[in-house]
Design a protein around this motif. Structure first.
Motif, mmCIF file in Angstrom:
data_model
loop_
_atom_site.group_PDB
_atom_site.id
_atom_site.type_symbol
_atom_site.label_atom_id
_atom_site.label_comp_id
_atom_site.label_asym_id
_atom_site.label_seq_id
_atom_site.Cartn_x
_atom_site.Cartn_y
_atom_site.Cartn_z
ATOM 1 N N ARG A 379 7.793 -17.014 24.122
ATOM 2 C CA ARG A 379 7.343 -17.497 22.805
ATOM 3 C C ARG A 379 7.366 -19.028 22.719
ATOM 4 N NH1 ARG A 379 8.849 -12.756 18.508
ATOM 5 N NH2 ARG A 379 8.424 -11.111 19.958
ATOM 6 N N GLU A 380 7.281 -19.677 23.864
ATOM 7 C CA GLU A 380 7.237 -21.139 23.852
ATOM 8 C C GLU A 380 5.978 -21.577 23.099
ATOM 9 O OE1 GLU A 380 6.711 -24.891 26.913
ATOM 10 O OE2 GLU A 380 7.063 -22.905 27.741
ATOM 11 N N PRO A 381 6.149 -22.410 22.059
ATOM 12 C CA PRO A 381 4.970 -22.806 21.266
ATOM 13 C C PRO A 381 3.952 -23.572 22.107
ATOM 14 C CG PRO A 381 7.008 -23.519 20.218
ATOM 15 C CD PRO A 381 7.377 -23.035 21.573
ATOM 16 N N LEU A 382 2.688 -23.418 21.747
ATOM 17 C CA LEU A 382 1.640 -24.154 22.462
ATOM 18 C C LEU A 382 1.878 -25.648 22.277
ATOM 19 C CD1 LEU A 382 -0.873 -23.712 24.130
ATOM 20 C CD2 LEU A 382 -2.218 -23.648 22.053
ATOM 21 N N GLN A 383 2.353 -26.011 21.116
ATOM 22 C CA GLN A 383 2.721 -27.402 20.851
ATOM 23 C C GLN A 383 4.013 -27.385 20.040
ATOM 24 O OE1 GLN A 383 -0.918 -29.663 19.971
ATOM 25 N NE2 GLN A 383 0.365 -30.924 18.677
ATOM 26 N N GLU A 384 5.035 -28.049 20.521
ATOM 27 C CA GLU A 384 6.336 -28.050 19.843
ATOM 28 C C GLU A 384 6.222 -28.700 18.466
ATOM 29 O OE1 GLU A 384 9.209 -26.798 20.309
ATOM 30 O OE2 GLU A 384 9.074 -26.102 22.386
ATOM 31 N N TYR A 385 7.003 -28.205 17.506
ATOM 32 C CA TYR A 385 7.029 -28.792 16.178
ATOM 33 C C TYR A 385 7.406 -30.275 16.262
ATOM 34 C CZ TYR A 385 8.359 -30.146 11.542
ATOM 35 O OH TYR A 385 8.435 -30.835 10.362
ATOM 36 N N GLY A 386 6.619 -31.112 15.583
ATOM 37 C CA GLY A 386 6.942 -32.538 15.482
ATOM 38 C C GLY A 386 6.609 -33.352 16.713
ATOM 39 N N VAL A 387 6.029 -32.725 17.724
ATOM 40 C CA VAL A 387 5.694 -33.454 18.950
ATOM 41 C C VAL A 387 4.168 -33.536 19.056
ATOM 42 C CG1 VAL A 387 5.920 -33.499 21.471
ATOM 43 C CG2 VAL A 387 7.755 -32.525 20.067
ATOM 44 N N PRO A 388 3.618 -34.743 19.052
ATOM 45 C CA PRO A 388 2.155 -34.827 19.157
ATOM 46 C C PRO A 388 1.683 -34.254 20.490
ATOM 47 C CG PRO A 388 3.139 -36.988 18.705
ATOM 48 C CD PRO A 388 4.260 -36.061 19.028
ATOM 49 N N GLY A 389 0.588 -33.565 20.456
ATOM 50 C CA GLY A 389 0.084 -32.969 21.699
ATOM 51 C C GLY A 389 -1.431 -32.931 21.662
ATOM 52 N N THR A 390 -2.019 -32.430 22.729
ATOM 53 C CA THR A 390 -3.479 -32.425 22.807
ATOM 54 C C THR A 390 -4.069 -31.021 22.678
ATOM 55 O OG1 THR A 390 -3.254 -32.354 25.191
ATOM 56 C CG2 THR A 390 -3.647 -34.531 24.213
ATOM 57 N N ALA A 391 -3.227 -29.992 22.871
ATOM 58 C CA ALA A 391 -3.765 -28.624 22.913
ATOM 59 C C ALA A 391 -4.403 -28.217 21.582
ATOM 60 C CB ALA A 391 -2.660 -27.644 23.296
ATOM 61 N N MET A 392 -3.681 -28.390 20.497
ATOM 62 C CA MET A 392 -4.214 -27.940 19.203
ATOM 63 C C MET A 392 -5.433 -28.765 18.780
ATOM 64 S SD MET A 392 -2.509 -25.219 18.554
ATOM 65 C CE MET A 392 -3.165 -24.840 16.954
ATOM 66 N N PRO A 393 -5.375 -30.110 18.903
ATOM 67 C CA PRO A 393 -6.596 -30.859 18.568
ATOM 68 C C PRO A 393 -7.793 -30.415 19.402
ATOM 69 C CG PRO A 393 -4.724 -32.349 18.748
ATOM 70 C CD PRO A 393 -4.236 -31.002 19.178
ATOM 71 N N TRP A 394 -7.548 -30.077 20.672
ATOM 72 C CA TRP A 394 -8.646 -29.601 21.535
ATOM 73 C C TRP A 394 -9.235 -28.307 20.963
ATOM 74 C CZ3 TRP A 394 -9.769 -25.175 24.255
ATOM 75 C CH2 TRP A 394 -10.800 -25.263 25.186
ATOM 76 N N ILE A 395 -8.374 -27.399 20.559
ATOM 77 C CA ILE A 395 -8.844 -26.112 20.004
ATOM 78 C C ILE A 395 -9.672 -26.347 18.738
ATOM 79 C CG2 ILE A 395 -8.064 -23.977 18.858
ATOM 80 C CD1 ILE A 395 -5.735 -23.929 20.908
ATOM 81 N N PHE A 396 -9.141 -27.197 17.838
ATOM 82 C CA PHE A 396 -9.877 -27.444 16.581
ATOM 83 C C PHE A 396 -11.231 -28.106 16.854
ATOM 84 C CE2 PHE A 396 -5.417 -27.367 14.873
ATOM 85 C CZ PHE A 396 -5.540 -26.121 14.293
ATOM 86 N N ALA A 397 -11.266 -29.002 17.842
ATOM 87 C CA ALA A 397 -12.522 -29.686 18.165
ATOM 88 C C ALA A 397 -13.533 -28.698 18.758
ATOM 89 C CB ALA A 397 -12.256 -30.827 19.139
#
Ligand code: PLP
Length: 446
Positions: A379-397
């Protein structure tokens, strides 16, 4: 109006606008028009609004009934000050009390949006109880004004904490996927533990000092977190035990987002105050407010309400509100949401089964979120809470490229389309989510 090109609009935004929750000078998509569940950019590209913008456009865009009501009111009187009665304000207040339940609720104080609603509810709770402290959840968002920001749990409160505000205490509200299922325990266990922790924390803070517990009935902008069974009812009991007022923030979850007028109506308790905004007008004109129960209302029949806003009960906004609430009722949006839920919820569950990157699907009414993980086992999050990352912005884009506009945060995708979305529209757009999740599986998962 209407004489700039899309490029010019975008450039002037970049040069002159300070954008919420963002560094200045970033690119923003210039949007020219909107209709129904769609909006269009200046190149004519169409986007399905699968998050109802900021989960506010419950009835979609440019609904003729709301637009006409605004036009009609604008022709007659755009604004009359709070100390005067106006037909839209009187009508809307009555409709809101009835939607909440006239056996418990009595009056409405109008504001301009969600943050101000919470701000004023907190002030009222302090006046009524003579107490200072306000308990609220870490997994929450209540707005960006000083008090609402300090009551908010997520990182968006940090700037407001610089100067500080008095008496805000946070507690951790449970999330089953992280606090329960991860450890193999069920709702009952989590509820019992969370309520015992809260009770203890209240005693350490001195319950005689606590004016209110402010909670989203269902947490929205932190990932549509459904409370474990019995939890909200247990919080209500703690409020009763200690004479604390319970404020339910319905800014995002209200107005049939969860299938009911208000999200708390899905549970077995009644709050003392309800804060609302967004869906009351669906954003056509900005409006918010606080619906108060008899106890709070009666207090202010004897004592002056020390709350005031130039635009409290704004005439044009209330006219939009009357039109929106009438539409919810007359078009049986409750039934429509129940029917569309039967398409969205099974689809979201299918995404959990099919995709490595989807850990959990949560959906009530048309209030949905997919919890994104790197690894389903751990259950490791795709992007940790409070840590900027690229995975979620990539998905939204990638979603946006394909005409599926939504938002989310560190590790969830909101699926909250306008409540008027049709079966055909869902069948056209949901497969786009499936397609992008397949790409995300490959790109980000172990
Ligand atoms: C639950 C909740 N409360 C309050 C707010 C703040 O509302 P506003 O942005 O209208 O001030 C929001 C905004 O998203 C919200 O989701």
């Amino acid at each position: 109006m209407g004489n700039l090109t899309g490029k010019e609009v975008a450039q002037m935004h970049k040069d002159y606008v300070m954008q919420s929750w963002s560094k200045s000078g970033v690119d923003a998509l210039p949007v020219e028009k909107a209709k129904g569940i769609y909006f269009w950019d200046y190149d004519g590209k169409k986007y399905a609004d699968m998050a109802s913008l900021l989960v506010c456009s419950n009835l979609g865009h440019e609904l003729p009934e709301i637009v006409e009501a605004i036009k009609e009111q604008a022709d007659k009187m755009c604004f009359m000050a709070p100390a005067y009665a106006s037909e839209p304000k009187s009508k809307l207040a009555k409709m809101l009390v009835e939607a909440a339940g006239a056996d418990h609720f009595k009056r409405v104080f109008f504001t301009n949006g969600g943050a101000e609603s919470n701000e004023n509810a907190i002030k009222m709770a302090r006046m009524v109880t003579g107490r200072t402290k306000v308990f609220s959840c870490y997994r929450s968002y209540h707005g960006a004004t000083l008090g609402a920001s300090n009551a908010s749990g997520d990182w968006r409160r940090f700037a407001a904490e610089i100067g500080g505000a008095n008496g805000f205490v946070k507690f951790m509200n449970p999330q089953m996927y992280r606090d329960g299922y991860t450890y193999g325990v069920d709702d009952e266990v989590v509820t019992k533990k969370a309520l015992a922790d809260l009770d203890l924390q209240l005693r350490y803070e001195g319950p005689q000092n606590v004016a209110a517990i402010l909670m989203e009935s269902i947490v929205g902008a932190n990932g549509v977190i459904l409370p474990p069974k019995g939890y909200m009812e247990g919080v209500r009991k703690l409020c009763d035990k200690y004479g604390i007022l319970m404020i339910c923030d319905e800014v995002m979850a209200g107005f049939f987002r969860t299938g009911k007028w208000f999200a708390w109506q899905n549970f077995d308790f009644v709050p003392d105050m309800i804060t609302f905004a967004k869906g009351v007008t669906c954003g056509y004109v900005q409006l918010g407010g606080v619906i108060v129960n008899k106890k709070v209302a009666d207090y202010f029949e004897e004592n002056v309400l020390q709350c005031g806003l130039t635009y409290s009960g704004h005439t044009l906004a209330c006219a939009a509100g009357v039109a929106a609430l009438t539409y919810y009722k007359e078009h049986n949006i409750e039934q429509h949401v129940a029917e569309m839920h039967e398409i969205v919820a099974p689809f979201m569950q299918k995404m959990v089964e099919k995709h490595k990157c989807v850990g959990e699907a949560r959906c009530i009414g048309l209030f949905g979120a997919l919890e994104m993980v790197k690894n389903k086992e751990t259950r490791e999050p795709l992007q940790e809470y409070g840590v900027p990352g690229t995975a979620m912005p990539w998905i939204f884009a990638e979603l946006k490229k394909r005409g599926f506009a939504t938002f989310g945060r560190e590790n969830f995708i909101e699926v909250c389309p306008p409540l008027i979305i049709t079966k055909e529209e869902l069948e056209e757009y949901l497969p786009i989510l499936d397609e992008v999740l397949t790409m995300a599986d490959e790109k980000f998962c172990d």
